[in-house]
Scaffold this motif. Structure first.
Motif, mmCIF file in Angstrom:
data_model
loop_
_atom_site.group_PDB
_atom_site.id
_atom_site.type_symbol
_atom_site.label_atom_id
_atom_site.label_comp_id
_atom_site.label_asym_id
_atom_site.label_seq_id
_atom_site.Cartn_x
_atom_site.Cartn_y
_atom_site.Cartn_z
ATOM 1 N N ASP A 1 -1.669 2.809 3.552
ATOM 2 C CA ASP A 1 -0.507 3.675 3.757
ATOM 3 C C ASP A 1 -0.893 4.820 4.689
ATOM 4 O O ASP A 1 -2.076 5.022 5.010
ATOM 5 C CB ASP A 1 0.009 4.209 2.420
ATOM 6 N N ALA A 2 0.094 5.588 5.119
ATOM 7 C CA ALA A 2 -0.158 6.668 6.069
ATOM 8 C C ALA A 2 -1.102 7.716 5.491
ATOM 9 O O ALA A 2 -1.920 8.299 6.212
ATOM 10 C CB ALA A 2 1.170 7.312 6.479
ATOM 11 N N ALA B 1 0.832 -1.208 0.000
ATOM 12 C CA ALA B 1 0.000 0.000 0.000
ATOM 13 C C ALA B 1 0.865 1.255 0.000
ATOM 14 O O ALA B 1 0.589 2.221 -0.723
ATOM 15 C CB ALA B 1 -0.931 -0.005 1.206
ATOM 16 N N GLU B 2 1.932 1.239 0.790
ATOM 17 C CA GLU B 2 2.838 2.387 0.812
ATOM 18 C C GLU B 2 3.497 2.587 -0.544
ATOM 19 O O GLU B 2 3.653 3.718 -1.021
ATOM 20 C CB GLU B 2 3.905 2.173 1.893
ATOM 21 N N ARG B 3 3.834 1.476 -1.196
ATOM 22 C CA ARG B 3 4.482 1.581 -2.503
ATOM 23 C C ARG B 3 3.519 2.127 -3.555
ATOM 24 O O ARG B 3 3.923 2.879 -4.448
ATOM 25 C CB ARG B 3 5.013 0.206 -2.924
ATOM 26 N N VAL B 4 2.228 1.751 -3.478
ATOM 27 C CA VAL B 4 1.233 2.308 -4.394
ATOM 28 C C VAL B 4 1.148 3.821 -4.210
ATOM 29 O O VAL B 4 1.111 4.580 -5.188
ATOM 30 C CB VAL B 4 -0.144 1.657 -4.167
ATOM 31 N N HIS B 5 1.121 4.251 -2.967
ATOM 32 C CA HIS B 5 1.108 5.693 -2.667
ATOM 33 C C HIS B 5 2.299 6.395 -3.315
ATOM 34 O O HIS B 5 2.145 7.417 -3.995
ATOM 35 C CB HIS B 5 1.113 5.879 -1.140
ATOM 36 N N VAL B 6 3.491 5.827 -3.133
ATOM 37 C CA VAL B 6 4.706 6.438 -3.682
ATOM 38 C C VAL B 6 4.662 6.454 -5.215
ATOM 39 O O VAL B 6 4.926 7.484 -5.849
ATOM 40 C CB VAL B 6 5.960 5.687 -3.189
ATOM 41 N N ARG B 7 4.314 5.325 -5.808
ATOM 42 C CA ARG B 7 4.284 5.225 -7.270
ATOM 43 C C ARG B 7 3.244 6.174 -7.873
ATOM 44 O O ARG B 7 3.495 6.810 -8.900
ATOM 45 C CB ARG B 7 3.962 3.792 -7.688
ATOM 46 N N ALA B 8 2.060 6.243 -7.255
ATOM 47 C CA ALA B 8 0.988 7.076 -7.813
ATOM 48 C C ALA B 8 1.344 8.558 -7.718
ATOM 49 O O ALA B 8 1.124 9.319 -8.672
ATOM 50 C CB ALA B 8 -0.321 6.800 -7.085
#
Length: 372
Positions: free
Chosen positions: A354-355, A322-329
């Protein structure tokens, strides 16, 4: 027609315009059984008319929609157009009959309260009236009814867009060509306009009805929901262009795992490295080699998650994804929009957040039952 060439058809708007022309021909005592129209892109159309009758409201024509090889849900339905000439105005009044929707939310191309008869069909009808009367200043009342539209509307985005009572009378030119992927993507975009016009602070992207159901159960407003299908990247771009400030991506493991790998068109024929991505993240969190092999040999992401859960790593792996999706998006949008991610299973349990997503939930009162 050449082998393999797809047949074009005509839109509901062209059906209505053909009905208006048939009504004029009927009043003139001329043959109305087949009418010719010029589409707005210059394509000539020949449209058969099933019936014309006189009613208390005016002359009503029935045209059966033909969609060609486009998988259109209105193919074969009857479009009824009633024409009445009036003296009290020199313009055309459009009315929604049975099965044609009415606009109830801002953000559409038509104002609230108007029948959902788009500008293309209105222009086609105005052209027909001018052709048949020789004047653009003719008073007329045009009522379009598509009785099947009451039920068909439930299979469209109209309820989400605030179009109530039926389907929309649509068509950019009048010609219905087999739908391209681009046309389908464009049909999703008005959801963003409606949500922003409603003042929604966070747009909640869901791939389909399952995500919508889960989002509503969390307390997300119906008007904030945006169905994206597989076109996450396209919809992110369109939302950013329109000034969206916050987006939550809510989706099943299979969708979010792809986005964690930077894949924003999630159809499996475009990219499908779900198991490889899960295996990599799980291995980084300490999954043993044999279990990594079991993940790679799984049939589905659900099967793979069972392997990861058995190792006691599900919560950590899902949180990282989930955190990686946030970063990628956010990287995909060059930091223009705040994007959070919620990973869910089909039962609606939150598997990873994610946060940013958690802060959205706190700020807007969403109920996150985090029980994987």
């Amino acid at each position: 027609m050449a082998k393999g060439e797809l047949r074009s058809g005509y839109t509901t708007g062209a059906c209505a315009a053909a009905g208006v022309k048939a009504a004029f021909l009927y009043m003139a005592g001329a043959d109305w059984h087949e009418v010719g129209l010029m589409a707005l892109d210059g394509t000539p159309l020949t449209i058969p008319v099933k019936n014309v009758v006189e009613t208390a409201e005016g002359i009503r024509a029935e045209v059966v929609k033909f969609s060609g090889d486009d998988p259109d849900i209105t193919n074969g339905v009857s479009v009824f157009t009633t024409l009445a000439l009036v003296d009290e105005t020199d313009d055309i009044e459009f009315r929604a009959g049975e099965g044609v929707g009415t606009v109830t939310k801002r953000g559409m191309s038509l104002p609230v309260g108007e029948p959902s008869i788009n500008m293309g069909p209105r222009t086609l009808i105005r052209n027909v009236v001018e052709e048949m009367t020789g004047s653009a200043d003719v008073g007329a009342r045009v009522t379009i009814s598509i009785p099947a539209g009451v039920e068909l509307a439930k299979k469209t985005l109209n309820p989400v867009l605030g179009i109530e009572g039926g389907i929309s009378v649509i068509g950019t030119t009048g010609v219905l060509r087999p739908m391209s992927e681009e046309a389908f993507k464009d049909s999703l975009v008005p959801q963003i306009d409606v949500a922003l016009s409603a003042g929604e602070p966070v747009l909640v992207f869901v791939p389909g009805k399952i995500g919508e159901r889960i989002a509503l159960s969390l307390g997300v407003s119906q008007s904030a929901l945006i169905e994206t299908s597989n076109f996450i990247g396209f919809m992110l771009d369109r939302a950013a262009e329109r000034g969206a400030e916050k987006i939550l991506i809510l989706g099943h493991t299979g969708k979010l795992v792809k986005m964690a790998a930077g894949v924003f068109h999630t159809h499996n024929r475009v990219a499908d490295a779900r198991l490889e991505t899960l295996a990599a993240y799980a291995a980084a969190e300490g999954l043993a080699q044999e279990a990594v092999r079991a993940v790679l040999a799984s049939n589905t992401t659900e099967d793979a998650m069972e392997v990861i859960a058995a190792a006691g790593l599900a919560e950590r792996v899902c949180a990282v994804i989930a955190e990686r999706v946030h970063v990628r998006a956010e990287r995909y949008l060059f930091g223009k929009v705040q994007v959070g991610a919620l990973m869910v299973n089909f039962a609606g349990d939150i598997l990873g957040a994610d946060a940013r997503a958690l802060s959205f939930a706190r700020d807007y009162g969403w109920r996150l039952n985090r029980e994987p």
